[in-house]
Design an enzyme around this catalytic site. Structure first.
Site, PDB file in Angstrom:
ATOM      1  N   SER A  14      48.511  13.086  37.665  1.00 17.06           N
ATOM      2  CA  SER A  14      48.655  13.963  38.834  1.00 17.06           C
ATOM      3  C   SER A  14      49.839  13.574  39.714  1.00 17.06           C
ATOM      4  O   SER A  14      50.061  12.400  39.996  1.00 17.06           O
ATOM      5  CB  SER A  14      47.375  13.918  39.676  1.00 17.06           C
ATOM      6  N   THR A  60      41.081  18.970  41.137  1.00 11.83           N
ATOM      7  CA  THR A  60      41.767  19.650  40.052  1.00 11.83           C
ATOM      8  C   THR A  60      40.841  19.762  38.838  1.00 11.83           C
ATOM      9  O   THR A  60      39.648  19.453  38.925  1.00 11.83           O
ATOM     10  CB  THR A  60      43.121  18.960  39.751  1.00 11.83           C
ATOM     11  N   LYS A  64      36.719  22.215  39.950  1.00  9.51           N
ATOM     12  CA  LYS A  64      36.805  23.125  41.102  1.00  9.51           C
ATOM     13  C   LYS A  64      35.503  23.896  41.352  1.00  9.51           C
ATOM     14  O   LYS A  64      35.167  24.178  42.496  1.00  9.51           O
ATOM     15  CB  LYS A  64      37.979  24.100  40.928  1.00  9.51           C
ATOM     16  N   THR A 152      39.344  37.257  26.395  1.00  9.98           N
ATOM     17  CA  THR A 152      37.978  37.783  26.493  1.00  9.98           C
ATOM     18  C   THR A 152      37.979  38.840  27.599  1.00  9.98           C
ATOM     19  O   THR A 152      37.949  38.518  28.786  1.00  9.98           O
ATOM     20  CB  THR A 152      36.993  36.652  26.855  1.00  9.98           C
TER      21      THR A 152
HETATM   22  P1  ATR Z   1      41.225  27.311  34.295  1.00  7.99           P
HETATM   23  O1  ATR Z   1      40.326  26.723  35.329  1.00  7.99           O
HETATM   24  O2  ATR Z   1      42.471  26.514  34.027  1.00  7.99           O
HETATM   25  O3  ATR Z   1      41.537  28.743  34.538  1.00  7.99           O
HETATM   26  P2  ATR Z   1      39.310  28.088  32.295  1.00  7.99           P
HETATM   27  O4  ATR Z   1      38.381  28.562  33.349  1.00  7.99           O
HETATM   28  O5  ATR Z   1      38.773  27.297  31.146  1.00  7.99           O
HETATM   29  O6  ATR Z   1      40.433  27.159  32.905  1.00  7.99           O
HETATM   30  O7  ATR Z   1      40.126  29.352  31.756  1.00  7.99           O
HETATM   31  C1  ATR Z   1      41.089  29.229  30.759  1.00  7.99           C
HETATM   32  C2  ATR Z   1      41.782  30.577  30.593  1.00  7.99           C
HETATM   33  O8  ATR Z   1      42.826  30.463  29.630  1.00  7.99           O
HETATM   34  C3  ATR Z   1      40.869  31.681  30.098  1.00  7.99           C
HETATM   35  O9  ATR Z   1      41.302  32.900  30.640  1.00  7.99           O
HETATM   36  C4  ATR Z   1      41.099  31.621  28.573  1.00  7.99           C
HETATM   37  O10 ATR Z   1      40.790  32.819  27.900  1.00  7.99           O
HETATM   38  P3  ATR Z   1      39.266  33.162  27.462  1.00  7.99           P
HETATM   39  O11 ATR Z   1      38.566  33.573  28.720  1.00  7.99           O
HETATM   40  O12 ATR Z   1      39.390  34.288  26.486  1.00  7.99           O
HETATM   41  O13 ATR Z   1      38.708  31.904  26.864  1.00  7.99           O
HETATM   42  C5  ATR Z   1      42.574  31.376  28.550  1.00  7.99           C
HETATM   43  N1  ATR Z   1      43.090  30.756  27.300  1.00  7.99           N
HETATM   44  C6  ATR Z   1      42.913  29.497  26.881  1.00  7.99           C
HETATM   45  N2  ATR Z   1      43.565  29.275  25.725  1.00  7.99           N
HETATM   46  C7  ATR Z   1      44.185  30.430  25.401  1.00  7.99           C
HETATM   47  C8  ATR Z   1      45.043  30.850  24.334  1.00  7.99           C
HETATM   48  N3  ATR Z   1      45.386  30.009  23.345  1.00  7.99           N
HETATM   49  N4  ATR Z   1      45.515  32.120  24.356  1.00  7.99           N
HETATM   50  C9  ATR Z   1      45.175  32.956  25.348  1.00  7.99           C
HETATM   51  N5  ATR Z   1      44.370  32.636  26.379  1.00  7.99           N
HETATM   52  C10 ATR Z   1      43.890  31.383  26.424  1.00  7.99           C
END
Ligand code: ATR
Length: 273
Positions: A14, A60, A64, A152
């Site tokens: 960080s 972080t 959260k 999703t």
């Molecule tokens: P954060 O707190 O960083 O937002 P999170 O709540 O786990 O972490 O969300 C991760 C986001 O990145 C989600 O929108 C996820 O998509 P899904 O909801 O479909 O899982 C997206 N994400 C992660 N890896 C991805 C990838 N390889 N391609 C596209 N979207 C991705």
């Protein structure tokens, strides 16, 4: 001395301690700010233990939402986001939770990068905690439209519903989008795995579209590289957002304004070296 930390797991990387140290030097404030690695399964006890002495904390990944659940008092924007990135100990010993990620993003985009969001078509990629924290602040800037696109789709639809009363927000899947937009903000965690959200290059109008990745690193992120390769007007990483959200916290905790520009410059130079 007043104690502050950033909670995370992992958290060793960080930059928050370095940022707050520079703010403290700039303003002559006396404080200690360090990292605190919280156990994945026991954020609550770790945080409550720290706050027996500590004054404030940033939060972080991945805590959260845990931090949100721990608070005795929440700001409106934190309540709507369902996520807290800043905790402050109240005089009665309780915890106040806020979410300053959106303000950090908007300040970085509008002040540091110099892009007005008013009347713009904005595409926000992702629907996780990082996105929830910034939607309200983006809508306050009165864009023409804000499309939340996610792998999703149902998650994007849910968010669009929650925030619909605040402005022109819609949801989409990645592969339904073709027409170019003014600003694309990547808030997926795809960059962490060195991946890109699968979106069409036609979303970038060369020389016009501004691309912003909420992630940052020593090297350009995969999303920033993709944006530059397809002629984005600007491709910017999220380090400025981190510094700006830290500034909001520092000012709240210490009651003094900070100048973020020299801090950003110094830390960017340090990262590059
Ligand atoms: P954060 O707190 O960083 O937002 P999170 O709540 O786990 O972490 O969300 C991760 C986001 O990145 C989600 O929108 C996820 O998509 P899904 O909801 O479909 O899982 C997206 N994400 C992660 N890896 C991805 C990838 N390889 N391609 C596209 N979207 C991705």
């Amino acid at each position: 001395m007043d104690q502050y930390v950033v909670f995370g797991n992992p958290v060793g990387h960080s930059k928050s301690p370095a940022i707050h140290r520079l703010f403290a030097e700039q303003t002559g404030e006396q404080l200690e700010y360090s990292t605190l690695l919280a156990p994945l399964e026991d954020f609550a006890n770790c945080a409550l233990g720290f706050f027996k002495q500590g004054r404030g904390a940033n939060v972080t990944v991945p805590f959260k939402e845990d931090a949100f659940r721990l608070c005795d008092q929440l700001t409106d924007r934190a309540r709507r986001a369902g996520a807290v990135n800043m905790l402050t100990r109240l005089d009665n010993g309780g915890l106040r939770g806020d979410n300053t990620d959106g303000l950090g993003l908007v300040r970085d985009l509008t002040v540091n990068v110099g892009v007005s969001l008013k009347g713009k078509r904005i595409l926000l990629l992702g629907a996780g905690g990082a996105v929830r924290g910034v939607i309200e602040s983006l809508l306050e800037q009165e864009p023409a439209s804000l499309i939340i696109a996610n792998r999703t789709v149902e998650k994007a639809e849910q968010l669009a519903q929650i925030f619909a009363e605040l402005g022109p927000v819609a949801s989409s899947g990645f592969d339904w989008l073709e027409e170019s937009v003014d600003i694309i903000i990547n808030a997926t965690s795809a960059s962490l795995a060195g991946e890109l959200p699968p979106i069409a290059a036609s979303l970038i109008e060369p020389g016009v579209t501004v691309c912003y990745d909420m992630m940052y690193g020593k090297e350009p992120t995969p999303f920033c590289r993709w944006a530059s390769e397809h002629g984005a007007k600007l491709s910017v990483d999220g380090f400025g957002m981190l510094v700006e959200q830290a500034a909001v916290a520092f000012t709240y905790w210490r009651g003094v304004e900070v100048d973020t520009a020299p801090v950003l410059k110094a830390l960017r130079a340090e990262m590059a070296g």
